[in-house]
Design a protein around this motif. Structure first.
Motif, PDB file in Angstrom:
ATOM      1  N   ASP A   1       0.806  -1.224   0.000  1.00  0.00           N
ATOM      2  CA  ASP A   1       0.000   0.000   0.000  1.00  0.00           C
ATOM      3  C   ASP A   1       0.843   1.281   0.000  1.00  0.00           C
ATOM      4  O   ASP A   1       0.377   2.337   0.379  1.00  0.00           O
ATOM      5  CB  ASP A   1      -0.953   0.002   1.204  1.00  0.00           C
ATOM      6  CG  ASP A   1      -0.214  -0.038   2.532  1.00  0.00           C
ATOM      7  OD1 ASP A   1       1.014  -0.261   2.546  1.00  0.00           O
ATOM      8  OD2 ASP A   1      -0.886   0.145   3.569  1.00  0.00           O
ATOM      9  N   PHE A   2       2.074   1.196  -0.470  1.00  0.00           N
ATOM     10  CA  PHE A   2       2.969   2.353  -0.521  1.00  0.00           C
ATOM     11  C   PHE A   2       2.399   3.376  -1.502  1.00  0.00           C
ATOM     12  O   PHE A   2       2.077   3.044  -2.648  1.00  0.00           O
ATOM     13  CB  PHE A   2       4.361   1.886  -0.956  1.00  0.00           C
ATOM     14  CG  PHE A   2       5.483   2.678  -0.385  1.00  0.00           C
ATOM     15  CD1 PHE A   2       5.635   2.855   0.973  1.00  0.00           C
ATOM     16  CD2 PHE A   2       6.427   3.245  -1.223  1.00  0.00           C
ATOM     17  CE1 PHE A   2       6.689   3.573   1.502  1.00  0.00           C
ATOM     18  CE2 PHE A   2       7.485   3.963  -0.711  1.00  0.00           C
ATOM     19  CZ  PHE A   2       7.610   4.131   0.655  1.00  0.00           C
ATOM     20  N   THR A   3       2.305   4.636  -1.079  1.00  0.00           N
ATOM     21  CA  THR A   3       1.660   5.659  -1.905  1.00  0.00           C
ATOM     22  C   THR A   3       2.583   6.180  -3.010  1.00  0.00           C
ATOM     23  O   THR A   3       3.811   6.048  -2.926  1.00  0.00           O
ATOM     24  CB  THR A   3       1.230   6.865  -1.043  1.00  0.00           C
ATOM     25  OG1 THR A   3       2.414   7.517  -0.553  1.00  0.00           O
ATOM     26  CG2 THR A   3       0.344   6.438   0.113  1.00  0.00           C
ATOM     27  N   ALA A   4       1.987   6.797  -4.012  1.00  0.00           N
ATOM     28  CA  ALA A   4       2.759   7.368  -5.122  1.00  0.00           C
ATOM     29  C   ALA A   4       3.707   8.460  -4.626  1.00  0.00           C
ATOM     30  O   ALA A   4       4.854   8.547  -5.078  1.00  0.00           O
ATOM     31  CB  ALA A   4       1.819   7.917  -6.192  1.00  0.00           C
ATOM     32  N   ASP A   5       3.252   9.289  -3.699  1.00  0.00           N
ATOM     33  CA  ASP A   5       4.124  10.336  -3.140  1.00  0.00           C
ATOM     34  C   ASP A   5       5.322   9.723  -2.422  1.00  0.00           C
ATOM     35  O   ASP A   5       6.442  10.217  -2.526  1.00  0.00           O
ATOM     36  CB  ASP A   5       3.352  11.243  -2.181  1.00  0.00           C
ATOM     37  CG  ASP A   5       2.400  12.175  -2.911  1.00  0.00           C
ATOM     38  OD1 ASP A   5       2.635  12.450  -4.110  1.00  0.00           O
ATOM     39  OD2 ASP A   5       1.427  12.623  -2.281  1.00  0.00           O
ATOM     40  N   SER A   6       5.086   8.641  -1.688  1.00  0.00           N
ATOM     41  CA  SER A   6       6.181   7.969  -0.993  1.00  0.00           C
ATOM     42  C   SER A   6       7.160   7.365  -1.984  1.00  0.00           C
ATOM     43  O   SER A   6       8.372   7.400  -1.758  1.00  0.00           O
ATOM     44  CB  SER A   6       5.633   6.888  -0.058  1.00  0.00           C
ATOM     45  OG  SER A   6       4.862   7.473   0.969  1.00  0.00           O
ATOM     46  N   TRP A   7       6.654   6.812  -3.090  1.00  0.00           N
ATOM     47  CA  TRP A   7       7.544   6.265  -4.123  1.00  0.00           C
ATOM     48  C   TRP A   7       8.453   7.356  -4.675  1.00  0.00           C
ATOM     49  O   TRP A   7       9.633   7.139  -4.911  1.00  0.00           O
ATOM     50  CB  TRP A   7       6.749   5.628  -5.262  1.00  0.00           C
ATOM     51  CG  TRP A   7       6.430   4.194  -5.029  1.00  0.00           C
ATOM     52  CD1 TRP A   7       5.207   3.643  -4.796  1.00  0.00           C
ATOM     53  CD2 TRP A   7       7.369   3.106  -4.988  1.00  0.00           C
ATOM     54  NE1 TRP A   7       5.328   2.289  -4.611  1.00  0.00           N
ATOM     55  CE2 TRP A   7       6.635   1.930  -4.730  1.00  0.00           C
ATOM     56  CE3 TRP A   7       8.748   3.011  -5.133  1.00  0.00           C
ATOM     57  CZ2 TRP A   7       7.243   0.686  -4.615  1.00  0.00           C
ATOM     58  CZ3 TRP A   7       9.355   1.773  -5.025  1.00  0.00           C
ATOM     59  CH2 TRP A   7       8.605   0.629  -4.771  1.00  0.00           C
ATOM     60  N   ARG A   8       7.900   8.545  -4.891  1.00  0.00           N
ATOM     61  CA  ARG A   8       8.728   9.655  -5.398  1.00  0.00           C
ATOM     62  C   ARG A   8       9.856   9.971  -4.418  1.00  0.00           C
ATOM     63  O   ARG A   8      10.995  10.203  -4.826  1.00  0.00           O
ATOM     64  CB  ARG A   8       7.875  10.890  -5.662  1.00  0.00           C
ATOM     65  CG  ARG A   8       7.098  10.813  -6.967  1.00  0.00           C
ATOM     66  CD  ARG A   8       6.432  12.139  -7.296  1.00  0.00           C
ATOM     67  NE  ARG A   8       5.129  12.298  -6.689  1.00  0.00           N
ATOM     68  CZ  ARG A   8       4.011  11.716  -7.108  1.00  0.00           C
ATOM     69  NH1 ARG A   8       4.053  10.917  -8.153  1.00  0.00           N
ATOM     70  NH2 ARG A   8       2.869  11.922  -6.505  1.00  0.00           N
TER      71      ARG A   8
END
Length: 92
Positions: free
Chosen positions: A40-47
């Motif tokens: 459930d890792f968010t797109a913002d966290s991936w960035r």
């Protein structure tokens, strides 16, 4: 402290700040940093984490049914200042 060690510690700190638990391991020629990435890792966290690992010499993502997703990065240790950069038996 060598610049490569500072770089590895900075990457690990940035991954931790993004919510990941990191593991660092010293090897002969590099330092590795690994972190398990939840589904459930968010797109913002991936960035954030991609910006962090982009500072490494190498990085990638391993995915398996057994270990899940593991983000990894490797930072090369400093090259010796002497002429012995090719290793024993290959000296000039």
């Amino acid at each position: 402290m060598p610049a490569s060690e500072l770089s590895a510690e900075d990457i690990a700190a940035r991954l931790s700040a993004a919510g990941l638990t990191t593991r660092m391991e010293q090897h002969r020629h590099h330092t590795s940093i690994e972190a398990e990435v939840p589904d459930d890792f968010t797109a913002d966290s991936w960035r954030e984490v991609l910006d962090a690992v982009a500072r490494a010499d190498r990085f990638g993502l391993s995915a398996s049914n057994v270990d899940g997703r593991v983000l990894w990065a490797a930072v090369r240790k400093a090259v010796p200042a002497t002429g012995d950069v090719r290793g024993p038996g290959h000296q000039r």
